[in-house]
Scaffold this motif. Structure first.
Motif, short mmCIF file in Angstrom:
data_model
loop_
_atom_site.label_atom_id
_atom_site.label_comp_id
_atom_site.label_asym_id
_atom_site.label_seq_id
_atom_site.Cartn_x
_atom_site.Cartn_y
_atom_site.Cartn_z
N ALA A 106 0.81 -1.21 0.00
CA ALA A 106 0.00 0.00 0.00
C ALA A 106 0.85 1.26 0.00
O ALA A 106 0.45 2.29 -0.55
N ARG A 107 2.02 1.21 0.60
CA ARG A 107 2.88 2.39 0.62
C ARG A 107 3.39 2.73 -0.78
O ARG A 107 3.78 3.87 -1.04
N THR A 108 3.37 1.77 -1.68
CA THR A 108 3.78 2.01 -3.07
C THR A 108 2.58 2.29 -3.96
O THR A 108 2.58 3.22 -4.77
N MET A 109 1.51 1.48 -3.80
CA MET A 109 0.38 1.54 -4.73
C MET A 109 -0.84 2.25 -4.17
O MET A 109 -1.85 2.40 -4.86
N GLY A 110 -0.78 2.66 -2.92
CA GLY A 110 -1.92 3.33 -2.30
C GLY A 110 -2.82 2.39 -1.55
O GLY A 110 -3.39 2.75 -0.52
N THR A 111 -2.98 1.18 -2.05
CA THR A 111 -3.85 0.21 -1.40
C THR A 111 -3.41 -1.20 -1.73
O THR A 111 -2.76 -1.44 -2.76
N CYS A 112 -3.75 -2.13 -0.86
CA CYS A 112 -3.54 -3.55 -1.13
C CYS A 112 -4.58 -4.34 -0.35
O CYS A 112 -4.86 -4.03 0.81
N ASP A 276 -3.14 3.65 2.21
CA ASP A 276 -2.20 4.65 2.69
C ASP A 276 -2.69 6.02 2.24
O ASP A 276 -2.61 6.36 1.06
N PRO A 277 -3.22 6.85 3.17
CA PRO A 277 -3.72 8.17 2.78
C PRO A 277 -2.70 9.02 2.06
O PRO A 277 -3.06 9.90 1.26
N GLN A 278 -1.42 8.79 2.32
CA GLN A 278 -0.38 9.58 1.69
C GLN A 278 -0.42 9.44 0.17
O GLN A 278 -0.06 10.37 -0.56
N ARG A 279 -0.88 8.29 -0.31
CA ARG A 279 -0.94 8.04 -1.75
C ARG A 279 -2.22 8.55 -2.39
O ARG A 279 -2.42 8.40 -3.60
N PHE A 280 -3.09 9.14 -1.60
CA PHE A 280 -4.32 9.73 -2.12
C PHE A 280 -4.16 11.25 -2.07
O PHE A 280 -3.32 11.80 -2.77
N GLY A 282 -3.05 12.80 0.49
CA GLY A 282 -1.98 13.09 1.43
C GLY A 282 -2.43 12.87 2.87
O GLY A 282 -3.59 13.09 3.21
N SER A 283 -1.50 12.45 3.71
CA SER A 283 -1.82 12.16 5.10
C SER A 283 -2.28 13.40 5.86
O SER A 283 -3.19 13.34 6.69
N GLU A 284 -1.65 14.54 5.59
CA GLU A 284 -2.04 15.76 6.30
C GLU A 284 -3.48 16.14 5.99
O GLU A 284 -4.25 16.51 6.89
N ALA A 285 -3.86 16.03 4.72
CA ALA A 285 -5.24 16.34 4.34
C ALA A 285 -6.22 15.35 4.96
O ALA A 285 -7.32 15.72 5.40
N PHE A 286 -5.82 14.09 5.00
CA PHE A 286 -6.68 13.07 5.59
C PHE A 286 -6.93 13.37 7.07
O PHE A 286 -8.07 13.35 7.55
N LEU A 287 -5.86 13.65 7.81
CA LEU A 287 -6.00 13.91 9.23
C LEU A 287 -6.76 15.21 9.50
O LEU A 287 -7.45 15.34 10.52
N ARG A 288 -6.64 16.15 8.60
CA ARG A 288 -7.42 17.39 8.74
C ARG A 288 -8.92 17.08 8.69
O ARG A 288 -9.71 17.63 9.47
N GLN A 289 -9.30 16.19 7.79
CA GLN A 289 -10.72 15.83 7.67
C GLN A 289 -11.20 14.98 8.84
O GLN A 289 -12.26 15.23 9.43
N THR A 290 -10.42 13.94 9.21
CA THR A 290 -10.86 13.10 10.32
C THR A 290 -10.82 13.86 11.63
O THR A 290 -11.66 13.64 12.51
N GLY A 291 -9.86 14.77 11.77
CA GLY A 291 -9.81 15.58 12.97
C GLY A 291 -11.04 16.46 13.13
O GLY A 291 -11.57 16.62 14.24
N GLU A 292 -11.52 17.00 12.02
CA GLU A 292 -12.73 17.83 12.08
C GLU A 292 -13.96 16.98 12.38
O GLU A 292 -14.86 17.41 13.12
N LEU A 293 -14.01 15.78 11.83
CA LEU A 293 -15.11 14.87 12.16
C LEU A 293 -15.13 14.59 13.67
O LEU A 293 -16.19 14.63 14.30
N VAL A 294 -13.97 14.30 14.22
CA VAL A 294 -13.88 14.03 15.66
C VAL A 294 -14.35 15.26 16.45
O VAL A 294 -15.12 15.14 17.41
N ARG A 295 -13.89 16.44 16.03
CA ARG A 295 -14.26 17.67 16.75
C ARG A 295 -15.76 17.86 16.74
O ARG A 295 -16.38 18.16 17.78
N GLN A 296 -16.38 17.72 15.56
CA GLN A 296 -17.82 17.96 15.47
C GLN A 296 -18.62 16.92 16.25
O GLN A 296 -19.64 17.25 16.87
#
Length: 354
Positions: A106-112, A276-280, A282-296
């Motif tokens: 997944a770190r190479t192809m995004g998913t497995c 691997d969110p980094q291959r989509f 990006g990990s930072e963008a992914f955590l920004r979205q999940t972090g906001e979900l958690v907050r709400q």
């Protein structure tokens, strides 16, 4: 008044389980994997899918229906899709091996995706996810057992499915979000325990052999036998029924082995997918979205005073942290079930904490 459950050090329980499995003939790497997953289940409060499983695992090793030597057979291997024949090897070890293989790709192809047929039982699905989320990876995990059936399709009386859990570990800032949902109203582990103890379920999650709702697990054992209802129960069980069919397709369908094949004994057919969110985006963008979900979710006004909204997994992680400090509370009867095995295999039972 029922006496409190005995508490044991988590490390001593892990050593105890590992030593029992090793004495039964399981190689050290497999014994270590199985022991760790079982104790993690008890740490998080999944007491029907922790060390309660160890005695029946030992029984299956003794009977030869759980194999202990060798590795899985590769049935198919594409860049992002692996199919294994688990050869009835220990389920927790197979899943952890599959997670490693899937994470690397997944770190190479995004998913497995890895599907495993003919695995032995894999214990609590929630016990695996932290190992993926700590690496920033999203893990989907599902399983069925084509050798058994206890859940009827919505509107039916004859069982077709097992509880067919579907789970996910989702990275988030701080604690990950971890869901572990049976596609039925309850599990075989809980109904079996309550039947042995003479207890009742919290609600009518079953139907008897005549189609009447019941909270008595005994209806699953008396003729005509009842069944566990799909998630949603009598009112909206079509939703759980649909999810059960999805899990069957993701496990038995993709693995090419399931309810169309002869029964081999207690086990599992497994789907495991790592992303691997980094291959989509990006990990930072992914955590920004999940972090906001958690907050709400946390900010949502509680429907009941004093009971704030939690995210799935928070209660289990908090309990695990407490039990690491204060000892793991084993459900009554687990040590008694393991005592004959400890005597047979000459393994010392750890002492309870004061």
């Amino acid at each position: 008044m029922q006496s409190p459950s005995p508490r044991f050090g988590a490390d001593s329980l892990r050593d105890f389980a590992r030593n029992l499995l090793a004495a039964a003939g399981m190689p050290d790497d497999k014994a270590d994997a199985v022991a760790g997953i079982l104790v993690q289940g008890d740490l998080m409060g999944h007491t029907t899918h922790g060390l309660q499983l160890l005695a029946p695992y030992l029984r299956d090793i003794d009977a030869g229906s759980m194999r202990v030597d060798g590795g899985p057979q590769v049935v198919a291997d594409a860049p992002a899709a692996l199919t294994w024949d688990g050869r009835r090897l220990p389920g927790p070890w197979l899943v952890l091996q599959a997670m490693e293989a899937a994470a690397e790709r997944a770190r190479t192809m995004g998913t497995c995706t890895v599907v495993i047929r003919r695995s032995h039982h894999i214990a609590s699905l929630a016990s695996y996810h932290l190992r993926a989320t700590e690496q920033g990876l999203l893990l989907l995990l599902a399983c069925s057992d084509p050798n058994a059936s206890s859940v009827a399709p919505f509107g039916g009386l004859d069982p077709v499915f097992t509880p067919n859990p579907l789970s996910a570990g989702i990275p988030a800032p701080g604690l990950p979000i971890v869901t572990d949902i049976s596609t039925s109203t309850t599990t075989n582990g809980l109904t079996n325990r309550l039947q042995q103890e003479g207890g009742k379920l919290p609600a009518p999650w079953l139907i008897d052999g005549e189609g009447r709702p019941s909270d008595d697990p005994g209806v699953l054992f008396r003729e005509p036998k009842g069944t566990i209802l799909p998630l949603g129960g009598l009112d909206s069980g079509h939703k759980g029924y649909g999810l059960s069919l999805l899990v069957e397709a993701l496990t038995g369908g993709l693995a090419g082995h399931g309810r169309a094949d002869p029964k081999e004994g207690w086990g599992a057919t497994v789907l495991l997918q790592v992303m691997d969110p980094q291959r989509f985006a990006g990990s930072e963008a992914f955590l920004r979205q999940t972090g906001e979900l958690v907050r709400q979710c946390h900010a949502s006004r509680p429907a009941r005073a004093g009971r704030p909204v939690r995210l799935p997994g928070e209660q289990g992680f908090a309990l695990a942290e407490t039990q690491r400090r204060e000892g793991v509370a084993l459900h009554p009867g687990i040590v008694d079930a393991l005592r004959p095995w400890a005597e047979k295999l000459r393994v010392e039972i750890p002492g309870a904490l004061a």
